[in-house]
Scaffold this motif. Structure first.
Motif, short mmCIF file in Angstrom:
data_model
loop_
_atom_site.label_atom_id
_atom_site.label_comp_id
_atom_site.label_asym_id
_atom_site.label_seq_id
_atom_site.Cartn_x
_atom_site.Cartn_y
_atom_site.Cartn_z
N GLU A 84 -12.85 -49.75 30.05
CA GLU A 84 -13.51 -49.57 28.75
C GLU A 84 -12.95 -50.56 27.74
O GLU A 84 -13.70 -51.21 27.01
N TYR A 85 -11.64 -50.69 27.68
CA TYR A 85 -11.02 -51.61 26.73
C TYR A 85 -11.42 -53.06 26.98
O TYR A 85 -11.79 -53.77 26.05
N VAL A 86 -11.35 -53.49 28.24
CA VAL A 86 -11.70 -54.87 28.55
C VAL A 86 -13.17 -55.13 28.21
O VAL A 86 -13.51 -56.12 27.57
N LEU A 87 -14.03 -54.22 28.63
CA LEU A 87 -15.47 -54.40 28.40
C LEU A 87 -15.83 -54.35 26.91
O LEU A 87 -16.48 -55.26 26.39
N LEU A 88 -15.40 -53.30 26.22
CA LEU A 88 -15.83 -53.12 24.83
C LEU A 88 -15.08 -54.00 23.84
O LEU A 88 -15.70 -54.58 22.94
N VAL A 89 -13.77 -54.11 23.97
CA VAL A 89 -13.03 -54.99 23.05
C VAL A 89 -13.39 -56.44 23.34
O VAL A 89 -13.51 -57.25 22.42
N GLY A 90 -13.60 -56.75 24.62
CA GLY A 90 -13.97 -58.12 24.97
C GLY A 90 -15.35 -58.53 24.48
O GLY A 90 -15.61 -59.71 24.24
N THR A 91 -16.27 -57.58 24.33
CA THR A 91 -17.63 -57.93 23.89
C THR A 91 -17.90 -57.56 22.44
O THR A 91 -18.58 -58.31 21.73
N LEU A 92 -17.41 -56.40 22.00
CA LEU A 92 -17.70 -55.92 20.64
C LEU A 92 -16.52 -56.03 19.69
O LEU A 92 -16.69 -55.91 18.47
N GLY A 93 -15.30 -56.15 20.25
CA GLY A 93 -14.12 -56.18 19.40
C GLY A 93 -13.59 -54.80 19.07
O GLY A 93 -12.64 -54.68 18.30
N MET A 94 -14.19 -53.76 19.64
CA MET A 94 -13.75 -52.39 19.36
C MET A 94 -14.22 -51.47 20.47
O MET A 94 -15.19 -51.77 21.18
N THR A 95 -13.52 -50.35 20.61
CA THR A 95 -13.93 -49.31 21.56
C THR A 95 -14.72 -48.26 20.80
O THR A 95 -14.87 -48.34 19.58
N LEU A 96 -15.19 -47.24 21.51
CA LEU A 96 -15.93 -46.17 20.85
C LEU A 96 -15.05 -45.41 19.86
O LEU A 96 -15.48 -45.07 18.76
N GLY A 97 -13.81 -45.13 20.26
CA GLY A 97 -12.88 -44.45 19.36
C GLY A 97 -12.58 -45.28 18.12
O GLY A 97 -12.50 -44.75 17.02
N MET A 98 -12.41 -46.57 18.30
CA MET A 98 -12.16 -47.46 17.16
C MET A 98 -13.34 -47.46 16.21
O MET A 98 -13.18 -47.42 14.99
N ARG A 99 -14.54 -47.51 16.76
CA ARG A 99 -15.75 -47.50 15.92
C ARG A 99 -15.84 -46.21 15.12
O ARG A 99 -16.18 -46.22 13.94
N LEU A 100 -15.50 -45.10 15.78
CA LEU A 100 -15.54 -43.80 15.13
C LEU A 100 -14.59 -43.73 13.94
O LEU A 100 -14.90 -43.13 12.91
N PHE A 101 -13.43 -44.40 14.05
CA PHE A 101 -12.44 -44.35 12.97
C PHE A 101 -12.40 -45.61 12.11
O PHE A 101 -11.50 -45.79 11.29
N GLY A 102 -13.39 -46.48 12.27
CA GLY A 102 -13.55 -47.62 11.37
C GLY A 102 -12.52 -48.72 11.51
O GLY A 102 -12.10 -49.29 10.50
N ILE A 103 -12.13 -49.03 12.74
CA ILE A 103 -11.18 -50.11 12.97
C ILE A 103 -11.69 -51.02 14.09
O ILE A 103 -12.58 -50.64 14.84
N ARG A 104 -11.11 -52.22 14.18
CA ARG A 104 -11.48 -53.15 15.25
C ARG A 104 -10.29 -54.05 15.56
O ARG A 104 -9.36 -54.16 14.77
N VAL A 105 -10.35 -54.69 16.71
CA VAL A 105 -9.33 -55.65 17.11
C VAL A 105 -9.81 -57.03 16.68
O VAL A 105 -10.94 -57.41 16.96
N ALA A 106 -8.93 -57.76 15.98
CA ALA A 106 -9.28 -59.10 15.51
C ALA A 106 -8.25 -60.11 16.01
O ALA A 106 -7.06 -59.79 16.12
N ALA A 107 -8.71 -61.30 16.31
CA ALA A 107 -7.80 -62.38 16.67
C ALA A 107 -7.09 -62.85 15.41
O ALA A 107 -7.69 -62.89 14.34
N ILE A 108 -5.82 -63.19 15.54
CA ILE A 108 -5.07 -63.70 14.39
C ILE A 108 -5.68 -65.01 13.90
O ILE A 108 -5.86 -65.21 12.71
N GLU A 109 -6.03 -65.86 14.83
CA GLU A 109 -6.66 -67.14 14.48
C GLU A 109 -8.15 -66.92 14.25
O GLU A 109 -8.89 -66.65 15.18
N GLY A 110 -8.58 -66.99 13.04
CA GLY A 110 -10.00 -66.89 12.72
C GLY A 110 -10.49 -65.50 12.37
O GLY A 110 -11.52 -65.35 11.74
N GLY A 111 -9.82 -64.46 12.82
CA GLY A 111 -10.19 -63.10 12.46
C GLY A 111 -11.37 -62.51 13.22
O GLY A 111 -11.76 -61.39 12.98
N GLY A 112 -11.94 -63.27 14.14
CA GLY A 112 -13.07 -62.76 14.90
C GLY A 112 -12.65 -61.98 16.13
O GLY A 112 -11.49 -61.60 16.29
#
Length: 154
Positions: A84-112
């Motif tokens: 789930e983490y590889v698929l969702l963070v790799g494509t959307l930048g967040m998992t379902l739990g992260m989306r529910l709580f309003g957070i995402r994973v961002a790259a330090i370089e560029g913020g995407g």
């Protein structure tokens, strides 16, 4: 004995701020805002998101859909969690739990959204659990530092 503590205990008990050292807010060194969208996420949101993801993967998918034996549910749940983490963070930048709580994973370089290899590194270390429990002053676990990522508010 007086009510006043010796200076060294005030520093030790009060942390670095009591010693007169101010590192600023979490994310300042990374160029992130102090509040609002793009600021570093707190521990509560991250913990809640990972609990939701873990329950979804172990109970919902491993037991519910895959009908895993309760003795094997932990390992199968961990594999589903990693996928789930590889698929969702790799494509959307967040998992379902992260989306529910309003957070995402961002790259330090560029913020995407982080690239695939950093997502793999981050996921592997997150599944080990210990690296995620060791944080720096920017609220980045060892898994985030190794992957060059930070968890921010949406």
């Amino acid at each position: 004995m007086s009510d006043r503590q010796p200076r060294w205990t005030q520093t030790w008990l009060g942390g670095v701020r009591a010693a007169g050292v101010d590192f600023g807010y979490p994310g300042r060194r990374l160029g992130l805002p102090e509040e609002g969208s793009g600021s570093v996420s707190g521990f509560g949101r991250r913990l809640a998101a990972i609990v939701v993801d873990w329950l979804l993967c172990t109970v919902g998918i491993a037991r519910g859909l895959l009908h895993a034996d309760p003795r094997d549910q932990g390992w199968i749940g961990l594999a589903v969690f990693a996928a789930e983490y590889v698929l969702l963070v790799g494509t959307l930048g967040m998992t379902l739990g992260m989306r529910l709580f309003g957070i995402r994973v961002a790259a330090i370089e560029g913020g995407g959204r982080p690239a695939f290899l950093p997502v793999l590194i981050r996921t592997f270390l997150l599944c080990l659990a210990v690296p995620a429990l060791i944080w720096d002053r920017d609220r980045r676990g060892l898994h985030d530092r190794a992957a060059g990522t930070v968890v921010v508010k949406i």
